[in-house]
Design a protein around this motif. Structure first.
Motif, PDB file in Angstrom:
ATOM      1  N   LEU A  38       0.826  -1.207   0.000  1.00 60.25           N
ATOM      2  CA  LEU A  38       0.000   0.000   0.000  1.00 60.25           C
ATOM      3  C   LEU A  38       0.861   1.258   0.000  1.00 60.25           C
ATOM      4  O   LEU A  38       0.624   2.186  -0.779  1.00 60.25           O
ATOM      5  CB  LEU A  38      -0.926  -0.005   1.220  1.00 60.25           C
ATOM      6  N   ASP A  39       1.863   1.300   0.856  1.00 68.57           N
ATOM      7  CA  ASP A  39       2.728   2.477   0.908  1.00 68.57           C
ATOM      8  C   ASP A  39       3.457   2.680  -0.416  1.00 68.57           C
ATOM      9  O   ASP A  39       3.613   3.818  -0.886  1.00 68.57           O
ATOM     10  CB  ASP A  39       3.736   2.331   2.054  1.00 68.57           C
ATOM     11  N   GLY A  40       3.890   1.598  -1.034  1.00 71.43           N
ATOM     12  CA  GLY A  40       4.575   1.704  -2.311  1.00 71.43           C
ATOM     13  C   GLY A  40       3.662   2.226  -3.412  1.00 71.43           C
ATOM     14  O   GLY A  40       4.071   3.060  -4.239  1.00 71.43           O
ATOM     15  N   GLU A  41       2.424   1.740  -3.437  1.00 71.52           N
ATOM     16  CA  GLU A  41       1.481   2.191  -4.464  1.00 71.52           C
ATOM     17  C   GLU A  41       1.097   3.656  -4.266  1.00 71.52           C
ATOM     18  O   GLU A  41       0.984   4.410  -5.235  1.00 71.52           O
ATOM     19  CB  GLU A  41       0.224   1.313  -4.449  1.00 71.52           C
ATOM     20  N   CYS A  42       0.906   4.068  -3.023  1.00 69.81           N
ATOM     21  CA  CYS A  42       0.569   5.468  -2.753  1.00 69.81           C
ATOM     22  C   CYS A  42       1.695   6.387  -3.206  1.00 69.81           C
ATOM     23  O   CYS A  42       1.456   7.438  -3.821  1.00 69.81           O
ATOM     24  CB  CYS A  42       0.285   5.669  -1.260  1.00 69.81           C
ATOM     25  N   GLU A  43       2.924   5.994  -2.932  1.00 66.39           N
ATOM     26  CA  GLU A  43       4.069   6.794  -3.360  1.00 66.39           C
ATOM     27  C   GLU A  43       4.125   6.885  -4.882  1.00 66.39           C
ATOM     28  O   GLU A  43       4.383   7.962  -5.450  1.00 66.39           O
ATOM     29  CB  GLU A  43       5.363   6.192  -2.811  1.00 66.39           C
ATOM     30  N   TRP A  44       3.883   5.767  -5.560  1.00 65.80           N
ATOM     31  CA  TRP A  44       3.910   5.758  -7.027  1.00 65.80           C
ATOM     32  C   TRP A  44       2.817   6.665  -7.596  1.00 65.80           C
ATOM     33  O   TRP A  44       3.068   7.431  -8.538  1.00 65.80           O
ATOM     34  CB  TRP A  44       3.726   4.336  -7.538  1.00 65.80           C
ATOM     35  N   LEU A  45       1.615   6.587  -7.039  1.00 63.83           N
ATOM     36  CA  LEU A  45       0.505   7.400  -7.528  1.00 63.83           C
ATOM     37  C   LEU A  45       0.797   8.884  -7.408  1.00 63.83           C
ATOM     38  O   LEU A  45       0.480   9.675  -8.311  1.00 63.83           O
ATOM     39  CB  LEU A  45      -0.774   7.062  -6.753  1.00 63.83           C
ATOM     40  N   THR A 100       4.001  10.354  -6.853  1.00 56.03           N
ATOM     41  CA  THR A 100       5.243  10.725  -7.533  1.00 56.03           C
ATOM     42  C   THR A 100       5.035  10.897  -9.026  1.00 56.03           C
ATOM     43  O   THR A 100       5.610  11.790  -9.660  1.00 56.03           O
ATOM     44  CB  THR A 100       6.333   9.666  -7.287  1.00 56.03           C
ATOM     45  N   ASN A 101       4.180  10.051  -9.610  1.00 58.55           N
ATOM     46  CA  ASN A 101       3.948  10.089 -11.052  1.00 58.55           C
ATOM     47  C   ASN A 101       2.760  10.966 -11.437  1.00 58.55           C
ATOM     48  O   ASN A 101       2.397  11.033 -12.620  1.00 58.55           O
ATOM     49  CB  ASN A 101       3.747   8.675 -11.584  1.00 58.55           C
ATOM     50  N   GLY A 102       2.147  11.632 -10.467  1.00 54.18           N
ATOM     51  CA  GLY A 102       1.044  12.533 -10.759  1.00 54.18           C
ATOM     52  C   GLY A 102      -0.189  11.852 -11.311  1.00 54.18           C
ATOM     53  O   GLY A 102      -0.993  12.474 -12.016  1.00 54.18           O
ATOM     54  N   LEU A 153      -6.050  13.428  -2.656  1.00 55.47           N
ATOM     55  CA  LEU A 153      -6.945  12.280  -2.812  1.00 55.47           C
ATOM     56  C   LEU A 153      -6.277  11.006  -2.302  1.00 55.47           C
ATOM     57  O   LEU A 153      -6.914  10.178  -1.634  1.00 55.47           O
ATOM     58  CB  LEU A 153      -7.328  12.121  -4.287  1.00 55.47           C
ATOM     59  N   VAL A 154      -4.999  10.853  -2.592  1.00 58.79           N
ATOM     60  CA  VAL A 154      -4.262   9.674  -2.138  1.00 58.79           C
ATOM     61  C   VAL A 154      -4.116   9.680  -0.624  1.00 58.79           C
ATOM     62  O   VAL A 154      -4.377   8.674   0.052  1.00 58.79           O
ATOM     63  CB  VAL A 154      -2.879   9.594  -2.809  1.00 58.79           C
ATOM     64  N   THR A 155      -3.714  10.799  -0.057  1.00 54.93           N
ATOM     65  CA  THR A 155      -3.469  10.847   1.387  1.00 54.93           C
ATOM     66  C   THR A 155      -4.754  10.673   2.186  1.00 54.93           C
ATOM     67  O   THR A 155      -4.750  10.027   3.241  1.00 54.93           O
ATOM     68  CB  THR A 155      -2.788  12.169   1.774  1.00 54.93           C
ATOM     69  N   ARG A 156      -5.848  11.230   1.711  1.00 52.32           N
ATOM     70  CA  ARG A 156      -7.125  11.045   2.411  1.00 52.32           C
ATOM     71  C   ARG A 156      -7.530   9.574   2.424  1.00 52.32           C
ATOM     72  O   ARG A 156      -7.966   9.036   3.444  1.00 52.32           O
ATOM     73  CB  ARG A 156      -8.229  11.882   1.748  1.00 52.32           C
ATOM     74  N   ASN A 157      -7.397   8.908   1.287  1.00 50.41           N
ATOM     75  CA  ASN A 157      -7.773   7.497   1.227  1.00 50.41           C
ATOM     76  C   ASN A 157      -6.780   6.624   1.980  1.00 50.41           C
ATOM     77  O   ASN A 157      -7.172   5.594   2.541  1.00 50.41           O
ATOM     78  CB  ASN A 157      -7.900   7.053  -0.235  1.00 50.41           C
ATOM     79  N   LEU A 205      -6.772   1.930  -4.100  1.00 49.28           N
ATOM     80  CA  LEU A 205      -5.414   2.467  -4.188  1.00 49.28           C
ATOM     81  C   LEU A 205      -4.458   1.445  -4.810  1.00 49.28           C
ATOM     82  O   LEU A 205      -3.590   1.787  -5.610  1.00 49.28           O
ATOM     83  CB  LEU A 205      -4.910   2.885  -2.810  1.00 49.28           C
ATOM     84  N   LEU A 206      -4.625   0.181  -4.433  1.00 47.85           N
ATOM     85  CA  LEU A 206      -3.762  -0.862  -4.977  1.00 47.85           C
ATOM     86  C   LEU A 206      -4.075  -1.174  -6.439  1.00 47.85           C
ATOM     87  O   LEU A 206      -3.212  -1.667  -7.168  1.00 47.85           O
ATOM     88  CB  LEU A 206      -3.899  -2.149  -4.151  1.00 47.85           C
ATOM     89  N   GLY A 207      -5.301  -0.894  -6.857  1.00 42.60           N
ATOM     90  CA  GLY A 207      -5.729  -1.327  -8.182  1.00 42.60           C
ATOM     91  C   GLY A 207      -5.409  -0.386  -9.326  1.00 42.60           C
ATOM     92  O   GLY A 207      -5.354  -0.807 -10.485  1.00 42.60           O
ATOM     93  N   VAL A 208      -5.182   0.902  -9.022  1.00 39.28           N
ATOM     94  CA  VAL A 208      -5.057   1.885 -10.102  1.00 39.28           C
ATOM     95  C   VAL A 208      -3.885   1.578 -11.017  1.00 39.28           C
ATOM     96  O   VAL A 208      -4.028   1.532 -12.252  1.00 39.28           O
ATOM     97  CB  VAL A 208      -4.935   3.305  -9.523  1.00 39.28           C
ATOM     98  N   ARG A 209      -2.680   1.366 -10.450  1.00 41.71           N
ATOM     99  CA  ARG A 209      -1.511   1.124 -11.308  1.00 41.71           C
ATOM    100  C   ARG A 209      -1.703  -0.150 -12.138  1.00 41.71           C
ATOM    101  O   ARG A 209      -1.389  -0.177 -13.321  1.00 41.71           O
ATOM    102  CB  ARG A 209      -0.230   1.005 -10.493  1.00 41.71           C
ATOM    103  N   TRP A 210      -2.226  -1.222 -11.516  1.00 36.76           N
ATOM    104  CA  TRP A 210      -2.426  -2.480 -12.243  1.00 36.76           C
ATOM    105  C   TRP A 210      -3.338  -2.246 -13.439  1.00 36.76           C
ATOM    106  O   TRP A 210      -3.064  -2.723 -14.547  1.00 36.76           O
ATOM    107  CB  TRP A 210      -3.005  -3.544 -11.321  1.00 36.76           C
ATOM    108  N   LEU A 211      -4.425  -1.509 -13.241  1.00 34.52           N
ATOM    109  CA  LEU A 211      -5.359  -1.254 -14.332  1.00 34.52           C
ATOM    110  C   LEU A 211      -4.687  -0.464 -15.453  1.00 34.52           C
ATOM    111  O   LEU A 211      -4.847  -0.797 -16.639  1.00 34.52           O
ATOM    112  CB  LEU A 211      -6.574  -0.487 -13.801  1.00 34.52           C
ATOM    113  N   VAL A 212      -3.941   0.560 -15.082  1.00 32.33           N
ATOM    114  CA  VAL A 212      -3.249   1.374 -16.090  1.00 32.33           C
ATOM    115  C   VAL A 212      -2.259   0.530 -16.887  1.00 32.33           C
ATOM    116  O   VAL A 212      -2.221   0.590 -18.123  1.00 32.33           O
ATOM    117  CB  VAL A 212      -2.533   2.553 -15.410  1.00 32.33           C
TER     118      VAL A 212
END
Length: 250
Positions: A114-121, A123-125, A131-135, A221-228
């Motif tokens: 989770l922490d890794g995915e939040c950072e990626w979301l 860092t890459n804009g 939105l990320v920090t609230r969730n 949060l975990l699903g966004v990068r996988w979907l992209v």
């Protein structure tokens, strides 16, 4: 040509594909371990699943299930409240069954991912930082010790089939393992919060709604990068980004 069934691509991405040929579903997966888990899980669970017709390296043939999917991601469900209640009861039956012999994802692994995915979301804009920090704060409620049960692991509405008010089977057991039962309930109702009450009624046990909502945020949060990365759009109506936005406003 007469008598030749058309091939329908049900889902396809970089990791695996599911095809339908007549009444047979063919799952093609480059990861043999996932198919091993799927076959083993279907042989153990106390709820109906698709019949395994045959299996060869990288390919699994399954018979189709009667009825229709409980719903589709991003679309209103046309299933009755009673069907959703039945789905909740089926999940409870699964969770009350014996544990699988293999482990699932641990709490520690979930936190790291989770922490890794939040950072990626951020860092890459990909998503706004707020939105990320609230969730991420909402997701914290799910990050507590749990008593492991036999979980499906990917119990989205499209994997649960119903005929009228009865569950006829559950598909796609490749993510099955020991885990938090509330994760299954959250996955089933992700994007369909209006049916959470029906599912809990069928489940027949006290459920911490804060934890359910936390899993909604965490899974999204975990699903966004996988979907992209697999060619899907997480911003589609009713999808993960919509869930995150709704969660941030509550």
């Amino acid at each position: 040509m007469a008598g030749v069934d058309e091939v329908e691509v049900v889902v396809a991405h970089h990791e695996r594909a599911t095809l339908r040929v007549g009444d047979v579903f063919l799952k093609v997966d480059g990861d043999q371990a996932r198919l091993d888990v799927e076959v083993a899980a279907m042989g153990m669970v106390p709820i109906p699943t698709a019949e395994v017709l045959w299996r060869k390296p990288s390919v699994l043939a399954l018979a189709s299930l009667p009825g229709v999917a409980l719903g589709r991601p991003g679309q209103p469900s046309t299933a009755s409240s009673a069907a959703w209640v039945a789905a909740g009861a089926a999940v409870r039956m699964l969770h009350d069954g014996p544990l699988p012999p293999w482990p699932g994802r641990s709490l520690e692994e979930t936190v790291v991912e989770l922490d890794g995915e939040c950072e990626w979301l951020m860092t890459n804009g990909v998503l706004p930082v707020d939105l990320v920090t609230r969730n991420r704060r909402v997701a914290e409620a799910a990050l507590r010790p749990w008593t492991p049960v036999f979980t499906h692991g990917d119990l989205q509405v499209a994997h649960v089939f119903v005929d009228g008010d009865e569950v006829t089977g559950v598909l796609d057991w490749s993510e099955a393992g020991r885990g938090d039962g509330l994760f299954d309930l959250a996955t089933l109702t992700l994007g369909h919060p209006e049916h959470l009450g029906d599912v809990i009624t069928g489940y027949g046990a006290d459920v911490d709604l804060e934890v359910i909502r936390a899993w909604w945020s965490l899974r999204s949060l975990l699903g966004v990068r996988w979907l992209v990365e697999h060619g899907f759009d997480p911003t589609a109506p009713g999808g993960e980004v919509d869930v995150l936005r709704t969660q941030a406003m509550n």
